[in-house]
Design an enzyme around this catalytic site. Structure first.
Site, PDB file in Angstrom:
ATOM      1  N   SER A  17       0.913  -1.293   0.025  1.00  0.00           N
ATOM      2  CA  SER A  17       0.339   0.386  -0.388  1.00  0.00           C
ATOM      3  C   SER A  17       0.519   0.774   0.109  1.00  0.00           C
ATOM      4  O   SER A  17       0.804   1.978  -0.540  1.00  0.00           O
ATOM      5  CB  SER A  17      -1.120  -0.189   1.212  1.00  0.00           C
ATOM      6  OG  SER A  17      -1.829  -0.712   1.472  1.00  0.00           O
ATOM      7  N   ARG A  68       1.160   8.037   5.978  1.00  0.00           N
ATOM      8  CA  ARG A  68      -0.318   6.902   6.946  1.00  0.00           C
ATOM      9  C   ARG A  68      -1.817   7.674   6.849  1.00  0.00           C
ATOM     10  O   ARG A  68      -2.469   7.095   6.681  1.00  0.00           O
ATOM     11  CB  ARG A  68      -0.224   6.990   8.228  1.00  0.00           C
ATOM     12  CG  ARG A  68      -0.249   5.935   9.261  1.00  0.00           C
ATOM     13  CD  ARG A  68       0.950   5.366   9.605  1.00  0.00           C
ATOM     14  NE  ARG A  68       1.488   4.950   9.830  1.00  0.00           N
ATOM     15  CZ  ARG A  68       1.413   3.297   9.462  1.00  0.00           C
ATOM     16  NH1 ARG A  68       0.395   2.663   9.328  1.00  0.00           N
ATOM     17  NH2 ARG A  68       2.397   2.467   9.079  1.00  0.00           N
ATOM     18  N   HIS A 111      -2.839   6.919   3.164  1.00  0.00           N
ATOM     19  CA  HIS A 111      -3.279   5.498   3.940  1.00  0.00           C
ATOM     20  C   HIS A 111      -4.422   4.564   4.421  1.00  0.00           C
ATOM     21  O   HIS A 111      -4.870   4.357   3.871  1.00  0.00           O
ATOM     22  CB  HIS A 111      -1.848   4.998   4.642  1.00  0.00           C
ATOM     23  CG  HIS A 111      -1.852   3.038   5.340  1.00  0.00           C
ATOM     24  ND1 HIS A 111      -2.245   2.774   6.182  1.00  0.00           N
ATOM     25  CD2 HIS A 111      -2.388   2.065   4.398  1.00  0.00           C
ATOM     26  CE1 HIS A 111      -2.419   1.541   6.109  1.00  0.00           C
ATOM     27  NE2 HIS A 111      -2.285   1.035   4.630  1.00  0.00           N
TER      28      HIS A 111
END
Lengths: 214, 214
Positions: free
Chosen positions: A19, A42, A45
């Protein structure tokens, strides 16, 4: 089983790194502030929303300050149970920290009713009395962020970090602009977007970065 | 206190309704599927992301079916503790339902390690054995959604509703397309976006709609 849709064959342990590869690839040569890359990625994500590459604002030196505070045992205060649930509490506990959320406390609800303010306001006041180094991870209530601004300006609170990521419409944009005017280290998701998931994700990114140092 | 930023003066009790006014205004004459408006608007309220006006997919008659299932005591299974934390458990309990999440269970972690699958896969299998009407609220793991597809196709599971809102990159888009091919009532956030907050929000929207009937 044969599927009608073609699936990518990625092992469980490799899903996260794959990812992050995809995110890095799609960011291309997008410039991020040095030292904040992991936090930005993050958040992307967690949300699949590349707007976080543009809307995250960091005060000067905030990442190192926040990591130091966690290593020195700072507690994290959230404005939702979801935010609390999302933070890696085991990882935080290694340094002596705990996560607390006062939103569901009966005394908070009662006082909020009496004073005609939100529970978030009273929760922030209750947290301000904790005799700990404090990080505030606000992912829902603009009124929490506004109250933090007041407490800081009045000299009643000196947090190690304020994460300002309320999401929504009424005073959301304004509360974030306001907290960025306070003398406090901040990480803010400018604009309407954010959420408890984003607030928790920023805490977890800091924890990952500390663990990676070891 | 005088602020450097101008704030909108809205009473605590009016913040939510003012937010929904703003959302309705900005949606303008955007066409939504009749009966799904409250769910769509609540997802926008939770995310400040108007993409949910376009990406939410509903199987035929799913809203009424889901409300009926809740009223008949359906349990809700989540794939994150955050999703569990975000669902209005008191409201669900009125109809006999509970929320459960097996992701942190030690036996789940161990079996996942042994078999080389995600904990989400094992969690879904564990949930499928519950002797209850079941609603699955998936806001994180595509592997959960893929396993649900297999269990349904194999005749091992007949859920009342699958909420498909994993967020991210690896197999996220595909898992959602897949579940929409299964013979199951679904509410799916098509594409990469979603999250535990969105999955919880859809559950809460259904609960609000039931409460509004009374």
């Amino acid at each position: 089983m044969k599927y009608e849709i073609e699936l990518e064959n990625v092992k469980p342990m490799d899903i996260e790194s794959r990812s992050f590869e995809m995110i890095t690839e799609e960011l291309g040569d997008k410039k991020l502030i040095p030292g904040t890359e992991l936090i930005v990625k993050r958040c992307i994500h967690t949300s699949a929303d590349f707007e976080y590459a543009d809307n995250l604002c960091f005060s000067e030196g905030v990442v190192q300050k926040a990591m130091d505070a966690i290593k020195e045992g700072a507690w994290i205060v959230t404005d939702t149970q979801m935010g609390k649930a999302g933070i890696n509490k085991k990882s935080l506990a290694r340094y002596g920290g705990e996560v607390c959320c006062f939103m569901a406390d009966e005394d908070v609800a009662e006082e909020a009713r009496e004073r005609g303010v939100t529970r978030a306001v009273v929760s922030m006041e209750k947290a301000a009395k904790l005799q700990k180094k404090l990080i505030f991870a606000i992912g829902n209530a603009p009124t929490a962020l506004i109250r933090l601004y007041e407490l800081i300006e009045n000299g009643e609170l000196t947090p190690e970090l304020v994460i300002g990521a309320p999401v929504g419409f009424v005073n959301v944009v304004q509360s974030k602009e306001l907290i960025m005017k306070a003398p406090v280290p901040y990480i803010v998701a400018r604009g309407r977007k954010g959420g408890s998931n984003i607030a928790a994700c920023i805490c977890n990114a800091l924890l990952y970065m500390i663990n990676n140092e070891r």
